[in-house]
Design a protein around this motif. Structure first.
Motif, mmCIF file in Angstrom:
data_model
loop_
_atom_site.group_PDB
_atom_site.id
_atom_site.type_symbol
_atom_site.label_atom_id
_atom_site.label_comp_id
_atom_site.label_asym_id
_atom_site.label_seq_id
_atom_site.Cartn_x
_atom_site.Cartn_y
_atom_site.Cartn_z
ATOM 1 N N MET A 152 24.974 -46.187 -32.561
ATOM 2 C CA MET A 152 26.033 -46.950 -31.894
ATOM 3 C C MET A 152 26.659 -46.059 -30.835
ATOM 4 O O MET A 152 26.223 -44.923 -30.622
ATOM 5 C CB MET A 152 27.070 -47.430 -32.896
ATOM 6 C CG MET A 152 27.711 -46.312 -33.684
ATOM 7 S SD MET A 152 28.950 -46.866 -34.843
ATOM 8 C CE MET A 152 30.215 -47.456 -33.736
ATOM 9 N N LEU A 153 27.701 -46.566 -30.148
ATOM 10 C CA LEU A 153 28.290 -45.794 -29.060
ATOM 11 C C LEU A 153 29.774 -46.056 -28.927
ATOM 12 O O LEU A 153 30.308 -47.036 -29.461
ATOM 13 C CB LEU A 153 27.587 -46.116 -27.737
ATOM 14 C CG LEU A 153 27.659 -47.546 -27.195
ATOM 15 C CD1 LEU A 153 28.955 -47.824 -26.410
ATOM 16 C CD2 LEU A 153 26.460 -47.849 -26.302
ATOM 17 N N ILE A 154 30.454 -45.164 -28.197
ATOM 18 C CA ILE A 154 31.818 -45.421 -27.751
ATOM 19 C C ILE A 154 31.853 -45.310 -26.234
ATOM 20 O O ILE A 154 31.032 -44.623 -25.619
ATOM 21 C CB ILE A 154 32.857 -44.465 -28.378
ATOM 22 C CG1 ILE A 154 32.546 -43.013 -28.043
ATOM 23 C CG2 ILE A 154 32.967 -44.673 -29.859
ATOM 24 C CD1 ILE A 154 33.641 -42.044 -28.499
ATOM 25 N N ARG A 183 39.162 -48.692 -24.738
ATOM 26 C CA ARG A 183 38.183 -47.747 -25.297
ATOM 27 C C ARG A 183 37.676 -48.348 -26.598
ATOM 28 O O ARG A 183 38.462 -48.669 -27.499
ATOM 29 C CB ARG A 183 38.799 -46.382 -25.545
ATOM 30 C CG ARG A 183 39.218 -45.662 -24.273
ATOM 31 C CD ARG A 183 39.497 -44.205 -24.552
ATOM 32 N NE ARG A 183 38.260 -43.459 -24.779
ATOM 33 C CZ ARG A 183 38.217 -42.269 -25.407
ATOM 34 N NH1 ARG A 183 39.327 -41.729 -25.876
ATOM 35 N NH2 ARG A 183 37.076 -41.641 -25.555
ATOM 36 N N VAL A 184 36.379 -48.519 -26.691
ATOM 37 C CA VAL A 184 35.820 -49.262 -27.804
ATOM 38 C C VAL A 184 34.654 -48.518 -28.450
ATOM 39 O O VAL A 184 34.040 -47.625 -27.850
ATOM 40 C CB VAL A 184 35.320 -50.652 -27.350
ATOM 41 C CG1 VAL A 184 36.461 -51.480 -26.775
ATOM 42 C CG2 VAL A 184 34.184 -50.525 -26.336
ATOM 43 N N ALA A 185 34.366 -48.913 -29.677
ATOM 44 C CA ALA A 185 33.135 -48.530 -30.361
ATOM 45 C C ALA A 185 32.340 -49.801 -30.574
ATOM 46 O O ALA A 185 32.895 -50.818 -31.013
ATOM 47 C CB ALA A 185 33.436 -47.869 -31.703
ATOM 48 N N LEU A 243 39.149 -48.610 -30.205
ATOM 49 C CA LEU A 243 39.363 -47.375 -30.951
ATOM 50 C C LEU A 243 40.833 -47.224 -31.348
ATOM 51 O O LEU A 243 41.730 -47.462 -30.527
ATOM 52 C CB LEU A 243 38.934 -46.171 -30.115
ATOM 53 C CG LEU A 243 37.429 -46.033 -29.879
ATOM 54 C CD1 LEU A 243 37.158 -44.942 -28.857
ATOM 55 C CD2 LEU A 243 36.699 -45.731 -31.174
ATOM 56 N N PRO A 244 41.095 -46.837 -32.594
ATOM 57 C CA PRO A 244 42.491 -46.689 -33.031
ATOM 58 C C PRO A 244 43.168 -45.523 -32.338
ATOM 59 O O PRO A 244 42.566 -44.462 -32.126
ATOM 60 C CB PRO A 244 42.353 -46.442 -34.542
ATOM 61 C CG PRO A 244 40.980 -45.873 -34.704
ATOM 62 C CD PRO A 244 40.135 -46.529 -33.660
ATOM 63 N N ALA A 245 44.434 -45.697 -32.031
ATOM 64 C CA ALA A 245 45.171 -44.670 -31.293
ATOM 65 C C ALA A 245 45.488 -43.450 -32.146
ATOM 66 O O ALA A 245 45.722 -42.363 -31.612
ATOM 67 C CB ALA A 245 46.466 -45.270 -30.738
ATOM 68 N N LEU A 300 34.378 -42.732 -34.298
ATOM 69 C CA LEU A 300 32.979 -43.094 -34.083
ATOM 70 C C LEU A 300 32.141 -42.781 -35.318
ATOM 71 O O LEU A 300 31.301 -43.583 -35.738
ATOM 72 C CB LEU A 300 32.427 -42.345 -32.872
ATOM 73 C CG LEU A 300 30.935 -42.540 -32.553
ATOM 74 C CD1 LEU A 300 30.630 -44.003 -32.267
ATOM 75 C CD2 LEU A 300 30.528 -41.676 -31.370
ATOM 76 N N ALA A 301 32.365 -41.611 -35.904
ATOM 77 C CA ALA A 301 31.602 -41.221 -37.089
ATOM 78 C C ALA A 301 31.835 -42.193 -38.239
ATOM 79 O O ALA A 301 30.909 -42.514 -38.993
ATOM 80 C CB ALA A 301 31.990 -39.804 -37.513
#
Length: 354
Positions: A87-89, A108-110, A153-155, A163-164
């Motif tokens: 997967m990616l961010i 900003r997303v995963a 993505l959580p702040a 991501l992990a």
């Protein structure tokens, strides 16, 4: 006209879904219901990275070269041996007016869908990656379809940490669902010291497991998992040895097999041991992309094993939020993830590889 499941991006062969395609159209122009992501980092799945690293004897430059070759040839990251991706961010840079994903430019997303079906282009030659870890800093773009899944993505968490966790978030969610169907079950997690394994142990306990066993292959991981106290018992066994694995699980559970066995290892050949480790009427959940599902099915038949076998497909509604909450609520899980990331960062800085 675009397809919500990405059929319009399939170049060959025609008539298959993007995941089964040999080659995808990774052009940056988006359709009305698509989203383009400026990619910052890939997370290769564990089975794929292990296969590549083993093939090239830990030569990071060779691993990097093959990953670039795969993406260039296929328009996506799909290891031709394991069939898996990762997967990616990244940051949302364009959103089609009909996209149903609820994303906006600048998020900003995963991505919570596999790289095996995600159109992907790399523009920097992976120059910032040494080929020695699963996380791959990079520049490029990726395309999401209307039926794709992504999470902002959580702040409160470092992006690499998030991501992990999101890379394996399907494992703890499905583990919790299955464990919750039993009355105080015993649970064995094969590969309990890994990312998906540690989260699955925490999920099993939270969902009502009466006793948990974490199985690991080496003494270093046994000590690490025992110190974390995520499992009631830590057993040392090679999951590729069916009899030894089953004996280790039964010894840890006082002479009985597990009600639920969760397979989180990234090596092939663990199917029969997992089945032998599971009681009649129990459930085996296979999360590893190294699993041979033919071997699992035929092995269960040959062993006359009355077990339900589930393929962890990586998606359960609410899985990302659930996994991130486990990370926040169980300090030992967070510590294991942060230690892993620190180790990878240190290895990259020193220029060494395991």
């Amino acid at each position: 006209m675009t397809s919500p499941i990405g059929l319009h991006r399939v170049l060959e062969p025609s008539g298959v879904l993007p995941q089964a395609a040999r080659r995808l159209d990774n052009s940056p122009e988006i359709g009305a219901d698509e989203v383009r992501i400026a990619v910052e980092r890939l997370n290769l799945d564990a089975a794929s990275f292990r296969q590549l690293s083993t093939k090239h004897a830990g030569d990071g430059a060779a691993v990097r070269g093959e990953v670039l070759e795969i993406i260039g040839a296929r328009g996506k990251m799909q290891n031709p041996v394991t069939g898996s991706g990762g997967m990616l961010i990244g940051t949302v840079e364009a959103v089609g007016p009909e996209s149903p994903l609820g994303l906006k430019v600048g998020d900003r997303v995963a991505t919570l869908v596999s790289l095996t079906l995600t159109p992907l282009s790399i523009s920097d030659g992976l120059k910032h990656w040494d080929g020695g870890s699963e996380q791959v800093p990079c520049e490029g773009h990726a395309i999401l379809f209307a039926r794709s899944i992504a999470a902002v993505l959580p702040a409160d968490l470092d992006p690499e940490l998030a991501l992990a966790v999101m890379d394996v978030c399907g494992a703890p969610a499905l583990t919790a669902r299955v464990v919750g169907r039993y009355d105080n079950p015993t649970v064995a997690v094969i590969g309990g010291a890994g990312k998906s394994g540690s989260l699955s142990l925490a999920a099993a306990k939270a969902a009502g497991a009466s006793r948990t066993v974490g199985v690991v292959p080496v003494e270093r991981e046994r000590v690490m998992l025992a110190d974390a106290a995520l499992a009631d018992v830590v057993a040392l066994a090679d999951a590729r040895n069916p009899v030894a694995l089953a004996e280790a699980v039964e010894a840890a559970l006082g002479g009985r097999a597990a009600d639920v066995t969760v397979v989180c290892v990234d090596v092939p050949g663990c199917e029969h041991g997992a089945i032998l480790s599971t009681a009649d009427g129990g459930t085996v959940i296979f999360f590893s992309m190294a699993t041979s599902f033919a071997a699992a099915a035929l092995g269960a038949e040959g062993l006359a094993a009355d077990v339900t076998m589930l393929v962890g497909n990586g998606y359960v509604p609410g899985h990302a939020a659930y996994a991130l909450d486990l990370l926040r609520q169980v300090p030992a899980v967070r510590a294991m993830f942060e230690s892993r990331l620190h180790h990878e960062a240190s290895r990259a800085t020193s220029g060494t590889a395991d």
